[in-house]
Design a protein around this motif. Structure first.
Motif, PDB file in Angstrom:
ATOM      1  N   UNK A 364       0.818  -1.214   0.000  1.00 44.96           N
ATOM      2  CA  UNK A 364       0.000   0.000   0.000  1.00 44.96           C
ATOM      3  C   UNK A 364       0.854   1.268   0.000  1.00 44.96           C
ATOM      4  N   UNK A 365       2.188   1.100   0.112  1.00 42.67           N
ATOM      5  CA  UNK A 365       3.055   2.281   0.123  1.00 42.67           C
ATOM      6  C   UNK A 365       3.123   2.869  -1.290  1.00 42.67           C
ATOM      7  N   UNK A 366       2.985   4.197  -1.442  1.00 42.35           N
ATOM      8  CA  UNK A 366       2.886   4.784  -2.790  1.00 42.35           C
ATOM      9  C   UNK A 366       4.137   4.638  -3.653  1.00 42.35           C
ATOM     10  N   UNK A 367       5.327   4.686  -3.047  1.00 35.50           N
ATOM     11  CA  UNK A 367       6.548   4.627  -3.861  1.00 35.50           C
ATOM     12  C   UNK A 367       7.638   3.867  -3.104  1.00 35.50           C
ATOM     13  N   UNK A 368       7.644   2.536  -3.268  1.00 41.30           N
ATOM     14  CA  UNK A 368       8.636   1.709  -2.573  1.00 41.30           C
ATOM     15  C   UNK A 368      10.027   1.865  -3.162  1.00 41.30           C
ATOM     16  N   UNK A 369      10.115   2.302  -4.436  1.00 44.39           N
ATOM     17  CA  UNK A 369      11.421   2.483  -5.054  1.00 44.39           C
ATOM     18  C   UNK A 369      12.214   3.565  -4.323  1.00 44.39           C
ATOM     19  N   UNK A 370      11.498   4.553  -3.768  1.00 38.66           N
ATOM     20  CA  UNK A 370      12.168   5.583  -2.984  1.00 38.66           C
ATOM     21  C   UNK A 370      12.790   4.967  -1.736  1.00 38.66           C
ATOM     22  N   UNK A 371      12.029   4.067  -1.079  1.00 38.36           N
ATOM     23  CA  UNK A 371      12.569   3.386   0.101  1.00 38.36           C
ATOM     24  C   UNK A 371      13.802   2.565  -0.250  1.00 38.36           C
ATOM     25  N   UNK A 372      13.761   1.882  -1.396  1.00 35.48           N
ATOM     26  CA  UNK A 372      14.904   1.085  -1.807  1.00 35.48           C
ATOM     27  C   UNK A 372      16.121   1.975  -2.055  1.00 35.48           C
ATOM     28  N   UNK A 373      15.904   3.168  -2.602  1.00 34.43           N
ATOM     29  CA  UNK A 373      17.009   4.110  -2.786  1.00 34.43           C
ATOM     30  C   UNK A 373      17.564   4.572  -1.449  1.00 34.43           C
ATOM     31  N   UNK A 374      16.677   4.718  -0.448  1.00 35.03           N
ATOM     32  CA  UNK A 374      17.115   5.150   0.866  1.00 35.03           C
ATOM     33  C   UNK A 374      18.120   4.171   1.481  1.00 35.03           C
ATOM     34  N   UNK A 375      17.885   2.883   1.303  1.00 34.14           N
ATOM     35  CA  UNK A 375      18.742   1.895   1.956  1.00 34.14           C
ATOM     36  C   UNK A 375      19.743   1.259   0.993  1.00 34.14           C
ATOM     37  N   UNK A 376      19.830   1.806  -0.231  1.00 31.90           N
ATOM     38  CA  UNK A 376      20.736   1.217  -1.213  1.00 31.90           C
ATOM     39  C   UNK A 376      22.165   1.145  -0.729  1.00 31.90           C
ATOM     40  N   UNK A 377      22.720   2.302  -0.313  1.00 29.62           N
ATOM     41  CA  UNK A 377      24.118   2.293   0.103  1.00 29.62           C
ATOM     42  C   UNK A 377      24.283   1.588   1.449  1.00 29.62           C
ATOM     43  N   UNK A 378      23.226   1.607   2.310  1.00 25.35           N
ATOM     44  CA  UNK A 378      23.308   0.921   3.599  1.00 25.35           C
ATOM     45  C   UNK A 378      23.425  -0.585   3.396  1.00 25.35           C
ATOM     46  N   UNK A 379      22.688  -1.102   2.405  1.00 23.08           N
ATOM     47  CA  UNK A 379      22.759  -2.531   2.097  1.00 23.08           C
ATOM     48  C   UNK A 379      24.168  -2.939   1.714  1.00 23.08           C
ATOM     49  N   UNK A 380      24.810  -2.134   0.854  1.00 24.94           N
ATOM     50  CA  UNK A 380      26.167  -2.480   0.437  1.00 24.94           C
ATOM     51  C   UNK A 380      27.162  -2.239   1.555  1.00 24.94           C
ATOM     52  N   UNK A 381      26.821  -1.353   2.480  1.00 25.03           N
ATOM     53  CA  UNK A 381      27.660  -1.168   3.661  1.00 25.03           C
ATOM     54  C   UNK A 381      27.655  -2.432   4.519  1.00 25.03           C
ATOM     55  N   UNK A 382      26.492  -3.050   4.667  1.00 23.97           N
ATOM     56  CA  UNK A 382      26.407  -4.277   5.462  1.00 23.97           C
ATOM     57  C   UNK A 382      27.106  -5.438   4.763  1.00 23.97           C
ATOM     58  N   UNK A 383      27.033  -5.485   3.422  1.00 24.40           N
ATOM     59  CA  UNK A 383      27.803  -6.496   2.698  1.00 24.40           C
ATOM     60  C   UNK A 383      29.297  -6.316   2.967  1.00 24.40           C
ATOM     61  N   UNK A 384      29.734  -5.048   2.988  1.00 22.63           N
ATOM     62  CA  UNK A 384      31.143  -4.763   3.257  1.00 22.63           C
ATOM     63  C   UNK A 384      31.532  -5.236   4.653  1.00 22.63           C
ATOM     64  N   UNK A 385      30.625  -5.089   5.612  1.00 25.17           N
ATOM     65  CA  UNK A 385      30.905  -5.566   6.969  1.00 25.17           C
ATOM     66  C   UNK A 385      31.059  -7.087   6.993  1.00 25.17           C
ATOM     67  N   UNK A 386      30.258  -7.792   6.188  1.00 27.81           N
ATOM     68  CA  UNK A 386      30.379  -9.250   6.122  1.00 27.81           C
ATOM     69  C   UNK A 386      31.735  -9.654   5.545  1.00 27.81           C
ATOM     70  N   UNK A 387      32.186  -8.942   4.512  1.00 30.15           N
ATOM     71  CA  UNK A 387      33.501  -9.230   3.939  1.00 30.15           C
ATOM     72  C   UNK A 387      34.602  -8.862   4.935  1.00 30.15           C
ATOM     73  N   UNK A 388      34.394  -7.787   5.697  1.00 33.48           N
ATOM     74  CA  UNK A 388      35.338  -7.423   6.744  1.00 33.48           C
ATOM     75  C   UNK A 388      35.419  -8.519   7.810  1.00 33.48           C
ATOM     76  N   UNK A 389      34.280  -9.175   8.054  1.00 30.20           N
ATOM     77  CA  UNK A 389      34.265 -10.302   8.989  1.00 30.20           C
ATOM     78  C   UNK A 389      35.158 -11.436   8.496  1.00 30.20           C
ATOM     79  N   UNK A 390      35.198 -11.628   7.165  1.00 29.32           N
ATOM     80  CA  UNK A 390      36.074 -12.647   6.595  1.00 29.32           C
ATOM     81  C   UNK A 390      37.529 -12.376   6.957  1.00 29.32           C
TER      82      UNK A 390
END
Length: 490
Positions: A364-390
């Motif tokens: 029911x949210x009018x524009x979910x693509x905006x939300x995805x843009x909001x967390x785009x770089x945060x998602x890749x930041x968490x991936x980087x943390x996983x690689x840092x864990x390696x």
């Protein structure tokens, strides 16, 4: 006599292990390939080409971005193989961050997935499924938004039932629809090959003319491309259900990522061969445009295959996300009711239903693509943390004695971290507002963690929570489950 008593004790122990309710190991190598390809190829390759092209400015630059996205995803997937073989726990990067950096950062990663990333992805892909299903009925007309939402909700509910019913059934759905989505892309690719053979080469005469030189815009184009590659880490969320995880994970991930990268490159070559730059800019549904212009009365074949592709994509996200929430509940970072497994079906019914309910709220949210843009770089930041864990696991004395059946060269995690740092920094240049909003969403995890996890709750609240857990157990006939001692997060 002593020997016999020991044998009897061993037998009792084995019997108790067999009777223990836990996730079944039913995922084979073929299933693993289907999960990765099926999760990666969703709606992205059918809607992202326009976004990448607009940011790149030219077909040549767009192809370079698609290739770099594939290589970058392959490096990340390669590193995740070692992580999966070290920590054979479902939930993927949540488990890796928890083990390396503790429960707080793991909860931040979990919160991003709970509040936005995974449910938004499910909602977006299911709405894309509905859009392509309705396309033949509303050709050249505006689709009713309620019809799209209802059809998307039906897609989510059907896949929720399948994932609750059987792991084998959900992986079979993934296998079938993975074949369908590959067939759709093969049709697009072959159409492009035919056009090239017929002499349609005008779009390739100056492939790099008008290339955008703004590094911020190119970075945002890179993000658009990476959205289409999302899913390369999803098999790590199913480690406890793989029959032979150490042997099959490397093969499944490397085969799948290679296939997807090649298919994406060839599909984009076809897009840029068949469609003019103006047509690409003016339509998000590039595959449907190809069907309309080239397949005459059979144009509906493309929307049908794309809808099948997105259906499989929703299935893959629901299946893998539910395992992440299950492990988080076992680690006391989500309600205990989500750590339950069906006594007869051996599926995490409460967790699957929770994922689906949250996802349908986002419809029911009018524009979910905006939300995805909001967390785009945060998602890749968490991936980087996983690689840092390696890297942490490599050099920490605590983990140096871990069995490492698969080891990557250090150059790969280092390159991944450097590129991640680059795109995270320049995400602020190309989309400062979106990146700041993503940061704010990430920071909301702090009060939620303090109140929901760390705060010692009143006895009355715990009693009500316990009553709810018992209600869930009785409603779905599920019981609490714990992983083997060797798999527990510490």
């Amino acid at each position: 006599m002593k020997k016999n008593s020991l044998n009897e004790n061993d037998k009792k122990s084995n019997d108790s292990n067999e009777d223990k309710c836990q996730l079944k190991k039913e995922i084979t190598l073929i299933n693993g390939i289907g999960i990765v390809i099926g999760s990666m190829i969703g709606s992205g390759i059918f809607i992202s080409p326009t976004g990448v092209y607009l940011k790149a400015g030219s077909s040549g630059a767009a192809l370079v971005i698609w290739m770099l996205c594939g290589v970058f995803s392959m490096i990340g997937a390669y590193c995740y193989i070692e992580l999966g073989c070290i920590i054979k726990r479902s939930s993927g990067d949540y488990a890796y961050i928890y083990q390396a950096f503790g429960p707080f950062l793991a909860f931040v990663r979990l919160w991003i997935d709970v509040i936005v990333t995974r449910p938004c992805c499910i909602a977006i892909v299911s709405l894309t499924f509905a859009e392509y299903i309705l396309e033949p009925m509303f050709l050249n007309c505006v689709q009713p938004i309620m019809a799209r939402r209802c059809l998307a909700a039906s897609c989510i509910l059907l896949l929720t039932f399948i994932n609750c019913w059987s792991v084998k059934a959900s992986t079979r759905v993934q296998d079938i629809f993975t074949f369908a989505k590959l067939l759709a892309l093969v049709i697009v690719i072959l159409t492009g090959v035919v056009k090239l053979c017929m002499g349609f080469t005008s779009n390739w005469e100056s492939p790099f003319s008008d290339t955008n030189t703004d590094i911020g815009q190119l970075t945002m184009g890179f993000y658009n491309g990476l959205f289409a590659y999302c899913g390369w880490n999803y098999l790590n969320c199913m480690m406890e259900e793989m029959k032979n995880p150490v042997k099959d994970l490397p093969k499944a991930v490397l085969i799948s990522c290679s296939i997807v990268t090649v298919v994406y490159m060839l599909a984009n070559v076809s897009y840029f061969t068949i469609l003019s730059p103006i047509e690409i800019k003016l339509t998000n549904a590039v595959a449907v445009r190809i069907g309309l212009d080239n397949f005459s009365v059979m144009w509906w074949v493309i929307p049908m295959f794309v809808s099948m592709s997105t259906f499989g994509g929703v299935n893959g996200i629901i299946m893998t996300t539910s395992r992440m929430f299950l492990v988080a509940a076992q680690s006391d970072q989500m309600p205990a009711s989500l750590a339950m497994i069906s006594t007869s079906l051996s599926t995490p019914i409460p967790s699957v239903i929770f994922v689906s309910l949250v996802s349908m709220v986002y419809l029911v949210y009018p524009d979910m693509y905006v939300l995805m843009n909001y967390v785009g770089f945060v998602t890749w930041l968490t991936f980087a943390f996983a690689i840092l864990a390696l890297l942490y696991f490599r050099f920490s004395k605590k983990y140096q004695k871990l069995e490492r059946p698969f080891t990557v060269h250090l150059i790969f995690p280092i390159v991944y971290l450097l590129v991640s740092a680059f795109i995270i920094v320049f995400a602020f240049v190309g989309g400062f507002y979106e990146s700041m909003m993503g940061t704010i969403i990430m920071l909301t995890a702090v009060p939620v963690y303090l109140i929901g996890v760390k705060w010692k709750k009143p006895k009355s609240f715990n009693r009500k929570l316990g009553d709810f857990t018992k209600f869930v157990q009785k409603l779905f006939i599920v019981v609490a489950t714990e992983p083997d001692e060797s798999l527990k997060l510490s």
